[in-house]
Design an enzyme around this catalytic site. Sequence first.
Site, PDB file in Angstrom:
ATOM      1  N   LYS A   1      -5.184   7.002  -8.013  1.00  0.00           N
ATOM      2  CA  LYS A   1      -4.884   6.765  -9.374  1.00  0.00           C
ATOM      3  C   LYS A   1      -4.665   7.664 -10.027  1.00  0.00           C
ATOM      4  CE  LYS A   1      -7.412   2.347  -9.179  1.00  0.00           C
ATOM      5  NZ  LYS A   1      -8.689   1.710  -9.714  1.00  0.00           N
TER       6      LYS A   1
ATOM      7  N   TYR B   1      -0.975  -5.396 -12.210  1.00  0.00           N
ATOM      8  CA  TYR B   1      -2.477  -5.968 -12.584  1.00  0.00           C
ATOM      9  C   TYR B   1      -2.628  -7.377 -13.154  1.00  0.00           C
ATOM     10  CZ  TYR B   1      -4.280  -1.758 -10.240  1.00  0.00           C
ATOM     11  OH  TYR B   1      -4.684  -0.667  -9.759  1.00  0.00           O
TER      12      TYR B   1
ATOM     13  N   ASN C   1     -11.919   5.114 -10.707  1.00  0.00           N
ATOM     14  CA  ASN C   1     -12.519   5.329  -9.539  1.00  0.00           C
ATOM     15  C   ASN C   1     -11.577   5.598  -8.566  1.00  0.00           C
ATOM     16  OD1 ASN C   1     -10.833   2.972  -9.024  1.00  0.00           O
ATOM     17  ND2 ASN C   1     -12.513   1.458  -9.169  1.00  0.00           N
TER      18      ASN C   1
ATOM     19  N   HIS D   1      -7.015   2.435  -5.483  1.00  0.00           N
ATOM     20  CA  HIS D   1      -7.064   0.952  -5.326  1.00  0.00           C
ATOM     21  C   HIS D   1      -6.666   0.686  -3.909  1.00  0.00           C
ATOM     22  CE1 HIS D   1      -5.087  -2.829  -6.120  1.00  0.00           C
ATOM     23  NE2 HIS D   1      -4.500  -2.494  -5.245  1.00  0.00           N
TER      24      HIS D   1
ATOM     25  N   GLU E   1       1.727  -6.338  -2.930  1.00  0.00           N
ATOM     26  CA  GLU E   1       1.625  -5.175  -3.299  1.00  0.00           C
ATOM     27  C   GLU E   1       2.442  -4.165  -2.844  1.00  0.00           C
ATOM     28  OE1 GLU E   1      -2.785  -4.420  -3.525  1.00  0.00           O
ATOM     29  OE2 GLU E   1      -3.020  -5.667  -5.092  1.00  0.00           O
TER      30      GLU E   1
END
Length: 141
Positions: free
Chosen positions: A9, A49, A112, A115, A126
Site C-alpha cells: 500500500k 474495494y 497497515n 493488502h 483481484e
Amino acid sequence: MERTLAILKPDCVRKNLIGAAIEKIQSAGFKVVAMKMTRLTKETAGEFYAVHKARPFYGELVEFMSSGACVPLMLEKENAVADFRTLIGATDPAEAAEGTIRKLYADSKGENIVHGSDSVENAKIECGFFFSTQEAVANMA
C-alpha cells in the site's frame, strides 16, 4: 499451485519498505508471478474495494489507497491465500502476531502496509483486476 494478490500500500511505498516486504514474502516461499508499481485513482480504488462500500471505513480506505503509489503483486504458492494472510497478520498491527509484516512495519489499522486476498475466489478476481493473463509469468525457479 494457488495464487493470491498482495498490494504493498501507499504507506509501504512512502516508508521505502517495498524491498523489505518483498524479502519477507519471498522468504516465506511465495513466488512473484506478476508485479507493477501504479497509482490508483479514487475511482479505481473505489472499484477495487467496492465490496466494502457499505462499511464505515470505505471512504477513508479509498482516499488512502489513492494517496500515492502502490505495488500490486500476484503471488504463487501452495495454500497461497491462507499462508499469505498468516504472513501479513491481523489488520490492526497492534493485534498482529510477532514477526508478521503488519506487526513489523504497519503504523495503524487504517495504514497497515499490505493488502492480501481473503479467499481463493476473491484472489482470482483481484489478480484479474490488476494483471492480464500475459502479465502473469510462470516462475519456474
